[in-house]
Design an enzyme around this catalytic site. Structure first.
Site, PDB file in Angstrom:
ATOM      1  N   THR A   1      40.441  34.001  42.261  1.00 41.96           N
ATOM      2  CA  THR A   1      40.943  33.459  43.524  1.00 41.96           C
ATOM      3  C   THR A   1      41.857  32.249  43.352  1.00 41.96           C
ATOM      4  O   THR A   1      42.400  31.749  44.342  1.00 41.96           O
ATOM      5  CB  THR A   1      39.768  33.032  44.422  1.00 41.96           C
ATOM      6  OG1 THR A   1      39.006  32.027  43.734  1.00 41.96           O
ATOM      7  CG2 THR A   1      38.870  34.219  44.749  1.00 41.96           C
ATOM      8  N   LYS A   2      42.020  31.772  42.126  1.00 41.89           N
ATOM      9  CA  LYS A   2      42.729  30.513  41.923  1.00 41.89           C
ATOM     10  C   LYS A   2      44.247  30.681  42.031  1.00 41.89           C
ATOM     11  O   LYS A   2      44.772  31.787  42.029  1.00 41.89           O
ATOM     12  CB  LYS A   2      42.345  29.909  40.575  1.00 41.89           C
ATOM     13  CG  LYS A   2      40.857  29.599  40.444  1.00 41.89           C
ATOM     14  CD  LYS A   2      40.398  28.630  41.514  1.00 41.89           C
ATOM     15  CE  LYS A   2      38.964  28.158  41.332  1.00 41.89           C
ATOM     16  NZ  LYS A   2      37.953  29.136  41.739  1.00 41.89           N
ATOM     17  N   ASN A   3      44.958  29.547  42.102  1.00 40.26           N
ATOM     18  CA  ASN A   3      46.411  29.599  42.262  1.00 40.26           C
ATOM     19  C   ASN A   3      47.102  30.250  41.068  1.00 40.26           C
ATOM     20  O   ASN A   3      48.148  30.871  41.222  1.00 40.26           O
ATOM     21  CB  ASN A   3      46.965  28.195  42.487  1.00 40.26           C
ATOM     22  CG  ASN A   3      46.599  27.637  43.853  1.00 40.26           C
ATOM     23  OD1 ASN A   3      45.611  28.045  44.460  1.00 40.26           O
ATOM     24  ND2 ASN A   3      47.401  26.716  44.351  1.00 40.26           N
TER      25      ASN A   3
END
Length: 378
Positions: A186-188
């Protein structure tokens, strides 16, 4: 105010789907054909590229953000008998790694506006046993680092949300003894799994490299300096992260647009307020978190979350206070109340935010929030 749709979505809107496409698929295929499945040239390239992006002296790629924090604390000689001060508003991994070293987590209350750790509370909790401080840059808003550094203790930043953040004009990743990033799905920068550690200390970098994986010699001869961990990052995952790194600017433009739409909507909804974003800093826009005041918004956070689920809108909670979770409540029964964190834990709700979302998706989420708010406040 824009017209509001009166009907709910026909399909569920995921909270934070990964924004991956043909480029990531091609990168994985290329890596598989290269013969490198484990740590190899792609992991080394990711370390070089991230060092350039963050202006960092050392970047070490590891298996997860959790592994990054664990190895960073071990490299700073945190162990049994020590205390490490951290925030309760975080994913449990932040506290878990302190326990894994044999040290004791000490939870400091948070500030009301951005829910980051309160430096005044940290200063009050420092004792002769305090070995380090682990702040979290919640949602992408940097914690207030200057007063933490002024305490003269090693700081290990949990920057899982903050790969694009800057604090007072300085990039997160170059300010403390160690900074730990996540490459979770889910991270950038989303590789599925993985983590990165940055440090300006040659000694800390060497210690982490020894802990990350067995040091190898020439041919069949090898040696190890310490009994380390299997915490290296595979080239397959590194190849995905490299493509994601190339997309950061494009993805940030999407997040900026969606955050602006949420801000405009929240300003119209009594009792629904986004967390503060300090204009002196660069926010990574990793999460869009609102606080729901039940007295003004007409219902509790849990009721809002259930109602939005019925509207086909996925949400999440970042985070329930760690010190009130069973493992910590049972292990540290004398932990005093942390009123601001506990109140926030009952009020915060994260709305959908991902560069995989279209403008229409975010409009659907806003329309649903407006309908739910109208129903609860009528």
């Amino acid at each position: 105010m824009p017209a509001m749709r009166q009907t709910r979505r026909s399909t569920p809107l995921g909270f934070q789907p990964p924004a991956v496409g043909d480029e990531e698929i091609a990168a994985v295929a290329e890596t598989l054909r290269s013969g490198w499945l484990t740590t190899g040239p792609k992991a080394a390239e990711l370390e070089r590229r991230m060092a350039e992006f963050l202006d960092a002296e050392h970047v070490i790629a590891v298996a997860s953000g959790t592994a990054a924090m664990h190895l960073a604390l071990l490299a700073l000689d945190v162990g049994p008998g020590d205390e490490v001060i951290t925030t309760p508003i975080t994913w449990p991994a932040t506290a878990n790694v302190i326990v894994h070293t044999g040290a004791t987590p000490v939870f400091a209350d948070v500030r009301d506006d951005d829910l980051n750790i309160d430096p005044d509370e940290v200063a009050r909790l420092v004792t002769s046993k305090t070995k380090a401080i682990v702040p979290v840059h919640l949602a992408g808003q940097p914690a207030d680092l200057d007063p933490l550094h002024a305490l003269g203790l090693p700081v290990v930043e949990d920057a899982a949300h903050a790969v694009e953040s800057a604090y007072r004009g300085r990039k997160i990743g170059v300010l403390s003894e160690a900074t730990c990033f996540s490459l979770y799905a889910t991270k950038n920068v989303a590789a599925g799994e993985g983590g990165l550690i940055t440090t300006s200390s040659d000694a800390v970098a060497r210690a982490i490299e020894d802990l990350r994986i067995m040091r190898r010699g020439h041919g069949s001869l090898y040696d190890i300096a310490v009994p380390g961990y299997k915490a290296n990052l595979s080239d397959v995952l590194a190849s995905i992260a490299l493509v994601q790194l190339d997309k950061l600017d494009r993805h940030r433009e999407i997040r900026l647009r969606h955050v602006a739409a949420y801000d405009a909507a929240a300003a119209e909804l009594d009792g629904i307020e986004p967390l503060a974003r300090d204009p002196r800093d660069a926010h990574a826009l990793h999460l869009y978190v609102v606080r729901i005041n039940p007295d003004r918004a007409g219902a509790s956070r849990d009721e809002y979350q259930r109602a939005l689920t019925e509207e086909q809108i996925g949400t999440s909670i970042h985070f329930l206070p760690v010190h009130r979770l069973s493992a910590y409540r049972d292990r540290f029964p004398e932990q005093p109340p942390l009123p601001r964190a506990e109140r926030a834990g009952a009020e915060i709700l994260s709305l959908p935010l991902s560069p995989a979302h279209s403008d229409a998706d975010i409009a659907d989420a806003i329309d649903a929030l407006r309908r739910v708010h109208a129903a609860f406040t009528s």
